[in-house]
Design an enzyme around this catalytic site. Sequence first.
Site, mmCIF file in Angstrom:
data_model
loop_
_atom_site.group_PDB
_atom_site.id
_atom_site.type_symbol
_atom_site.label_atom_id
_atom_site.label_comp_id
_atom_site.label_asym_id
_atom_site.label_seq_id
_atom_site.Cartn_x
_atom_site.Cartn_y
_atom_site.Cartn_z
ATOM 1 N N ASP A 141 -0.853 -0.892 11.388
ATOM 2 C CA ASP A 141 -1.173 0.590 11.383
ATOM 3 C C ASP A 141 -0.662 1.581 12.140
ATOM 4 O OD1 ASP A 141 -2.840 -0.430 9.103
ATOM 5 O OD2 ASP A 141 -4.340 -0.638 10.465
ATOM 6 N N HIS A 194 -12.749 -3.345 9.509
ATOM 7 C CA HIS A 194 -11.461 -2.514 9.767
ATOM 8 C C HIS A 194 -11.057 -1.891 8.104
ATOM 9 C CE1 HIS A 194 -7.390 -2.486 11.034
ATOM 10 N NE2 HIS A 194 -7.089 -2.359 9.790
ATOM 11 N N GLU A 195 -11.224 -2.553 7.183
ATOM 12 C CA GLU A 195 -10.664 -1.871 6.102
ATOM 13 C C GLU A 195 -11.572 -0.867 5.690
ATOM 14 O OE1 GLU A 195 -7.541 -2.619 5.516
ATOM 15 O OE2 GLU A 195 -7.729 -4.584 6.246
ATOM 16 N N HIS A 210 -10.560 2.348 7.223
ATOM 17 C CA HIS A 210 -9.657 3.131 6.607
ATOM 18 C C HIS A 210 -10.012 3.839 5.598
ATOM 19 C CE1 HIS A 210 -6.073 1.023 8.604
ATOM 20 N NE2 HIS A 210 -6.488 0.048 7.986
HETATM 21 C C1 NHX Z 1 -1.862 -12.412 12.591
HETATM 22 N N1 NHX Z 1 -2.587 -11.026 10.890
HETATM 23 O O1 NHX Z 1 -0.664 -11.988 12.619
HETATM 24 C C2 NHX Z 1 -2.679 -11.988 11.694
HETATM 25 C C3 NHX Z 1 -2.961 -13.260 10.697
HETATM 26 C C4 NHX Z 1 -6.556 -6.006 11.259
HETATM 27 C C5 NHX Z 1 -8.023 -6.875 9.741
HETATM 28 N N2 NHX Z 1 -2.091 -13.314 13.582
HETATM 29 O O2 NHX Z 1 -4.182 -3.201 8.934
HETATM 30 O O3 NHX Z 1 -3.995 -8.104 8.552
HETATM 31 O O4 NHX Z 1 -3.085 -9.629 12.545
HETATM 32 O O5 NHX Z 1 -5.553 -2.448 7.052
HETATM 33 C C6 NHX Z 1 1.767 -6.183 5.757
HETATM 34 C C7 NHX Z 1 0.795 -5.197 5.987
HETATM 35 C C8 NHX Z 1 0.851 -8.957 9.503
HETATM 36 C C9 NHX Z 1 2.163 -7.188 6.257
HETATM 37 C C10 NHX Z 1 0.274 -5.412 7.220
HETATM 38 C C11 NHX Z 1 1.520 -8.629 8.197
HETATM 39 C C12 NHX Z 1 -0.238 -6.926 9.169
HETATM 40 C C13 NHX Z 1 -3.535 -5.489 8.218
HETATM 41 C C14 NHX Z 1 -0.858 -8.039 11.129
HETATM 42 C C15 NHX Z 1 -5.799 -6.157 8.921
HETATM 43 N N3 NHX Z 1 -5.103 -3.605 7.172
HETATM 44 N N4 NHX Z 1 -2.949 -7.501 10.539
HETATM 45 C C16 NHX Z 1 -4.180 -3.961 8.203
HETATM 46 C C17 NHX Z 1 -3.678 -7.467 9.288
HETATM 47 C C18 NHX Z 1 -2.654 -9.739 11.404
HETATM 48 C C19 NHX Z 1 -0.081 -7.967 9.883
HETATM 49 C C20 NHX Z 1 1.221 -7.479 7.409
HETATM 50 C C21 NHX Z 1 0.463 -6.600 7.939
HETATM 51 C C22 NHX Z 1 -6.872 -6.864 10.106
HETATM 52 C C23 NHX Z 1 -4.317 -6.007 9.521
HETATM 53 C C24 NHX Z 1 -2.115 -8.803 10.363
HETATM 54 ZN ZN ZN Z 2 -5.706 -1.646 9.002
#
Ligand code: NHX
Ligand code: ZN
Length: 323
Positions: A274, A193-194, A197
């Site tokens: 995102d 995923h990262e 980006h």
């Molecule tokens: C959840 N978190 O909530 C889990 C733990 C797609 C690899 N069940 O897009 O971490 O799904 O590029 C700040 C910024 C929560 C705070 C983004 C809090 C996103 C973040 C939801 C990566 N990176 N998704 C991303 C991610 C999630 C979330 C955040 C946030 C993933 C993605 C969180």
């Molecule tokens: Zn992302």
Amino acid sequence: VQMFVGVGAARVRDLFEQAKASRPAIIFIDEIDAVGKARGSGGPMGGNDEREQTINAMLAAMDGFTDSTGIIVVAATNRADTLDPALMRPGRFDRKIHVGAPELLGREAILAIHAAKVRLGPDADIRYVARRTAGMTGAFLANVVFEAAGLAARRGADSVSKVDLDEGVDRATIGAKRSLKLSDELKLRIARHESGHVLANLLNERPELRQPTNKVTIVPHGTGALGFAEMGSPEGDTYLYTKSQLEARLDHAMGGLVAERMYYGEWSTGPGSDLQYATRIARTMVQQLGMDDGLGFPQTGADPSDPFGRQPFCEAVGGQVHE
Ligand code: NHX
Ligand code: ZN
């Protein structure tokens, strides 16, 4: 503002007496809105007598000033719009100096001031921190250095390293690193995923639209982020974005989701934030900036100054915006 009505006013008179006794002098009043809010806006209980008497004492003292008094009064607030207009009459606080968020060079200089209070290691890179903190205030930058110093102390190190500063920025923005027990399978999904980006950005057909990556990590941070890919800007802060630059930001935002789809045939709940970010940019492009060729120039968002929140356009336009 004191417990008993009139005490604040007495203290103000006392302050101005002291300033007069030791002039030339500068009186600096921080958070002036605490006493300087528009009068008669005291809430359901009506005005606030103590607050009003305090501010009146200040205005009375300043009205007695002449050019040769030798006292300059400076006040600071983050909420200039809520101040009583009487404060800003000629002869009172009659000159406004707006202090906005610092630019790149300003951030570097402010960081250097705070960094002078700690010992920096040889690899510490203030300029890199300044690049990662676009739009942030002096107080925020002080906090970054404070967090970095705390991390260095916890490591038992005798100086603040580049990594401490970097993690200081993370702690002050998205949140601290967290150790979650993640399966290798999930770590791989986060990495893909990262990477998506970063690649969506690096693979832009137009080289001038590719942006350097400030930081990419698959270490979880803050309350819920499993990883992040932070895009930078090559030279200084960005004040204007062209349509192409905004589209490049959309590409960057969608890159994570696209990578998940390419590898797994579907994406997860992860890219929710995102999509939220991308949707906000796309909506602004269409509704505020006339960047959709079909819709043309009109701004089709609700008028924020309309007390009834009415949409100035018919439903067919709403459908076009949505499309
Ligand atoms: C959840 N978190 O909530 C889990 C733990 C797609 C690899 N069940 O897009 O971490 O799904 O590029 C700040 C910024 C929560 C705070 C983004 C809090 C996103 C973040 C939801 C990566 N990176 N998704 C991303 C991610 C999630 C979330 C955040 C946030 C993933 C993605 C969180
Ligand atoms: Zn992302």
